[in-house]
Write a protein that holds these residues in place. Structure first.
Motif, PDB file in Angstrom:
ATOM      1  N   THR A   1       0.848  -1.189   0.000  1.00 34.74           N
ATOM      2  CA  THR A   1       0.000   0.000   0.000  1.00 34.74           C
ATOM      3  C   THR A   1       0.883   1.237   0.000  1.00 34.74           C
ATOM      4  N   LEU A   2       0.658   2.107  -0.977  1.00 31.80           N
ATOM      5  CA  LEU A   2       1.411   3.351  -1.065  1.00 31.80           C
ATOM      6  C   LEU A   2       0.437   4.520  -1.056  1.00 31.80           C
ATOM      7  N   THR A   3       0.677   5.478  -0.161  1.00 27.93           N
ATOM      8  CA  THR A   3      -0.117   6.702  -0.094  1.00 27.93           C
ATOM      9  C   THR A   3       0.806   7.882  -0.339  1.00 27.93           C
ATOM     10  N   LEU A   4       0.477   8.678  -1.345  1.00 28.25           N
ATOM     11  CA  LEU A   4       1.238   9.890  -1.652  1.00 28.25           C
ATOM     12  C   LEU A   4       0.367  11.103  -1.395  1.00 28.25           C
ATOM     13  N   LYS A   5       0.945  12.109  -0.708  1.00 29.31           N
ATOM     14  CA  LYS A   5       0.209  13.321  -0.393  1.00 29.31           C
ATOM     15  C   LYS A   5       1.027  14.537  -0.804  1.00 29.31           C
ATOM     16  N   SER A   6       0.375  15.496  -1.467  1.00 24.55           N
ATOM     17  CA  SER A   6       0.996  16.770  -1.812  1.00 24.55           C
ATOM     18  C   SER A   6       2.353  16.566  -2.480  1.00 24.55           C
ATOM     19  N   LEU A   7       2.344  15.809  -3.574  1.00 27.23           N
ATOM     20  CA  LEU A   7       3.578  15.433  -4.263  1.00 27.23           C
ATOM     21  C   LEU A   7       3.365  15.466  -5.770  1.00 27.23           C
TER      22      LEU A   7
ATOM     23  N   ASN B   1      -2.922   0.623 -13.239  1.00 28.81           N
ATOM     24  CA  ASN B   1      -3.510  -0.106 -12.110  1.00 28.81           C
ATOM     25  C   ASN B   1      -3.977  -1.466 -12.620  1.00 28.81           C
ATOM     26  N   ASP B   2      -3.226  -2.500 -12.283  1.00 20.79           N
ATOM     27  CA  ASP B   2      -3.501  -3.848 -12.780  1.00 20.79           C
ATOM     28  C   ASP B   2      -3.978  -4.724 -11.631  1.00 20.79           C
ATOM     29  N   GLY B   3      -5.304  -4.886 -11.540  1.00 22.82           N
ATOM     30  CA  GLY B   3      -5.868  -5.765 -10.519  1.00 22.82           C
ATOM     31  C   GLY B   3      -5.810  -5.220  -9.123  1.00 22.82           C
ATOM     32  N   GLY B   4      -5.498  -3.937  -8.981  1.00 22.57           N
ATOM     33  CA  GLY B   4      -5.383  -3.350  -7.655  1.00 22.57           C
ATOM     34  C   GLY B   4      -6.476  -2.341  -7.368  1.00 22.57           C
ATOM     35  N   GLN B   5      -6.275  -1.603  -6.291  1.00 18.93           N
ATOM     36  CA  GLN B   5      -7.190  -0.542  -5.879  1.00 18.93           C
ATOM     37  C   GLN B   5      -6.466   0.787  -6.047  1.00 18.93           C
ATOM     38  N   LEU B   6      -7.041   1.667  -6.863  1.00 15.56           N
ATOM     39  CA  LEU B   6      -6.462   2.981  -7.115  1.00 15.56           C
ATOM     40  C   LEU B   6      -7.450   4.035  -6.621  1.00 15.56           C
ATOM     41  N   ASN B   7      -7.046   4.789  -5.595  1.00 14.68           N
ATOM     42  CA  ASN B   7      -7.905   5.807  -4.999  1.00 14.68           C
ATOM     43  C   ASN B   7      -7.293   7.177  -5.233  1.00 14.68           C
ATOM     44  N   LEU B   8      -8.016   8.046  -5.942  1.00 12.82           N
ATOM     45  CA  LEU B   8      -7.495   9.352  -6.326  1.00 12.82           C
ATOM     46  C   LEU B   8      -8.381  10.445  -5.755  1.00 12.82           C
ATOM     47  N   GLU B   9      -7.782  11.374  -5.033  1.00 15.54           N
ATOM     48  CA  GLU B   9      -8.512  12.524  -4.523  1.00 15.54           C
ATOM     49  C   GLU B   9      -7.756  13.796  -4.883  1.00 15.54           C
ATOM     50  N   ARG B  10      -8.445  14.686  -5.573  1.00 10.00           N
ATOM     51  CA  ARG B  10      -7.874  15.980  -5.969  1.00 10.00           C
ATOM     52  C   ARG B  10      -6.511  15.784  -6.612  1.00 10.00           C
ATOM     53  N   THR B  11      -6.460  14.858  -7.540  1.00 10.06           N
ATOM     54  CA  THR B  11      -5.207  14.494  -8.207  1.00 10.06           C
ATOM     55  C   THR B  11      -5.283  14.828  -9.686  1.00 10.06           C
ATOM     56  N   THR B  12      -4.170  15.290 -10.240  1.00  4.86           N
ATOM     57  CA  THR B  12      -4.094  15.715 -11.636  1.00  4.86           C
ATOM     58  C   THR B  12      -3.146  14.831 -12.425  1.00  4.86           C
ATOM     59  N   PHE B  13      -3.594  14.444 -13.626  1.00  6.37           N
ATOM     60  CA  PHE B  13      -2.734  13.751 -14.593  1.00  6.37           C
ATOM     61  C   PHE B  13      -2.607  14.662 -15.803  1.00  6.37           C
ATOM     62  N   GLU B  14      -1.396  15.125 -16.063  1.00  3.71           N
ATOM     63  CA  GLU B  14      -1.212  16.133 -17.106  1.00  3.71           C
ATOM     64  C   GLU B  14      -0.027  15.788 -17.999  1.00  3.71           C
ATOM     65  N   ARG B  15      -0.279  15.809 -19.317  1.00  2.00           N
ATOM     66  CA  ARG B  15       0.749  15.613 -20.354  1.00  2.00           C
ATOM     67  C   ARG B  15       1.481  14.275 -20.212  1.00  2.00           C
ATOM     68  N   ASN B  16       0.802  13.266 -19.710  1.00  2.23           N
ATOM     69  CA  ASN B  16       1.385  11.923 -19.721  1.00  2.23           C
ATOM     70  C   ASN B  16       1.073  11.265 -21.049  1.00  2.23           C
ATOM     71  N   ARG B  17       1.915  10.301 -21.457  1.00  3.76           N
ATOM     72  CA  ARG B  17       1.707   9.655 -22.746  1.00  3.76           C
ATOM     73  C   ARG B  17       1.918   8.146 -22.650  1.00  3.76           C
ATOM     74  N   ALA B  18       1.146   7.441 -23.443  1.00  2.70           N
ATOM     75  CA  ALA B  18       1.338   6.001 -23.615  1.00  2.70           C
ATOM     76  C   ALA B  18       1.559   5.729 -25.083  1.00  2.70           C
ATOM     77  N   ALA B  19       2.517   4.867 -25.391  1.00  4.34           N
ATOM     78  CA  ALA B  19       2.728   4.489 -26.780  1.00  4.34           C
ATOM     79  C   ALA B  19       1.507   3.744 -27.305  1.00  4.34           C
TER      80      ALA B  19
ATOM     81  N   THR C   1     -11.205   4.762  -8.164  1.00  2.00           N
ATOM     82  CA  THR C   1     -12.137   5.777  -7.697  1.00  2.00           C
ATOM     83  C   THR C   1     -11.423   7.119  -7.727  1.00  2.00           C
ATOM     84  N   MET C   2     -12.001   8.074  -8.475  1.00  2.00           N
ATOM     85  CA  MET C   2     -11.379   9.388  -8.606  1.00  2.00           C
ATOM     86  C   MET C   2     -12.388  10.460  -8.210  1.00  2.00           C
ATOM     87  N   LYS C   3     -12.017  11.281  -7.215  1.00  2.00           N
ATOM     88  CA  LYS C   3     -12.876  12.372  -6.757  1.00  2.00           C
ATOM     89  C   LYS C   3     -12.107  13.682  -6.871  1.00  2.00           C
ATOM     90  N   GLY C   4     -12.647  14.607  -7.663  1.00  2.00           N
ATOM     91  CA  GLY C   4     -11.950  15.845  -7.911  1.00  2.00           C
ATOM     92  C   GLY C   4     -10.753  15.616  -8.813  1.00  2.00           C
TER      93      GLY C   4
END
Length: 351
Positions: A114-120, A161-179, A194-197
């Motif tokens: 379990t990994l929790t990242l805050k303000s990063l 997220n492969d078979g796991g639990q991904l919880n997103l709160e007030r999180t931004t994904f910007e200018r990421n790319r996948a081939a 689950t993504m909120k905000g």
């Protein structure tokens, strides 16, 4: 850890013929915070290894940049997350050095971790497989007030997220790319997101689908999220495919671009029926090259409740009549030139 000599313990110790009894202050199970100095990469590696075992929380220096020049292991910039690890970034950034010669993602959560990242902010990750910024394989990844920017992978440019639990709160994904698929986020393998905000902004699936978000054989719920300016072949904003379930509430899909399904692509396959439910949401000003400017619903099920699908090009929903409550303009709108499909002037190739 601080220690204190307790008189009761001393009495018991003397009675037992011992010379001294020393006990820690507070609960013996409480782990102290580990503070890591600015750009102290060896200290950060040590802290993660310790937290994997002890559950101690890690606090980074305020508004600092931690630059990874070499990987900790062949695929990851930092040690794999196997325990319960929390990192408070205090507005700092962890990034892969743009001049690094080796490819590696930043974080990797393995089964049971379990990994929790805050303000990063997590940036510059470069993976030759999945999860440019972070990969979560059957673990739990919690992102609070966090940003993933300018990461790249074959699939899941920002996060996979492969078979796991991904919880997103007030999180931004910007200018990421996948081939391939999932420029911002890939949710697959019966994973749950689950993504909120927060927002999915200007992400790109270069040769495939799900520019902002790709939901494959998973369950995803987005509430009060802005999905804007993403590009892909199918599902510029979001693609929901196979037997996946997608729930959108108070969410806006706007200014996304694709060949089909610029706002949302909902595609059923032999794996099962793709189901999308949109409540109090808005899909507008998205542009498709062929059809489904707002929604492209291929043999799937889309339910609109108090949701508007308007002002999309060349139509709002395709095939005609496939989405109840969605109507197309009566006049003909010419689609844009093909070269407008994948605008990338503001997205730099990884080094």
């Amino acid at each position: 850890m601080k220690y204190i000599l307790r008189s009761g313990a001393m009495t018991a110790a003397v009675g037992a013929g011992l010379s001294l009894a020393v006990l820690p202050i507070g609960s013996a199970s409480a782990a102290e915070d580990i503070r890591v100095g600015c750009d102290d990469i060896p200290g950060l590696v040590t802290a993660i290894n310790e937290a994997n075992t002890s559950g101690a929380r890690i606090a980074l220096a305020s508004h600092c940049t931690y630059t990874l020049t070499t990987p900790d292991n062949p695929d990851d910039g930092l040690p794999e997350i196997t325990g319960d690890v929390t990192i408070s970034g205090n507005g700092s950034t962890i990034r892969r050095d743009p001049d690094a010669t080796e490819s590696f993602r930043i974080f990797h959560v393995v089964s049971g971790g379990t990994l929790t990242l805050k303000s990063l902010t997590v940036s510059g990750g470069l993976s030759s497989s999945f999860g440019g910024g972070a990969a979560n394989e059957q673990g739990t990844l919690n992102l609070n007030d966090t940003a993933f920017k300018d990461n790249f992978a074959v699939t899941g440019g920002g996060v996979s997220n492969d078979g796991g639990q991904l919880n997103l709160e007030r999180t931004t994904f910007e200018r990421n790319r996948a081939a391939s698929f999932g420029g911002g986020v890939l949710n697959t393998g019966n994973g749950t997101t689950t993504m909120k905000g927060g927002s999915l902004l200007k992400n790109r699936a270069v040769t495939s689908n799900g520019g902002g978000f790709e939901n494959q054989l998973g369950t995803a719920s987005l509430e009060s999220v802005s999905v804007r300016g993403n590009t892909g072949i199918e599902g510029g904003g979001i693609r929901n495919v196979n037997a996946s379930t997608l729930n959108l509430k108070s969410t806006t899909l706007r200014d996304n671009i694709a060949v089909r399904g610029a706002g949302l692509s909902n595609l059923s396959t032999t794996f099962g029926t793709a189901t999308a439910t949109l409540v109090d949401s808005l899909i507008t000003r998205n542009t498709a090259i062929t059809a489904g400017g707002g929604i492209d619903n291929q043999a799937g099920q889309v339910t609109l409740t108090n949701t508007k699908v308007i002002d999309n090009i060349p139509d709002n929903c395709a095939p005609e009549g496939s989405v109840s409550g969605c109507t197309n303009p009566t006049g003909t709108i010419d689609p844009p030139p093909t070269q407008q499909l994948l605008p990338g002037d503001d997205i730099k190739d990884p080094e």
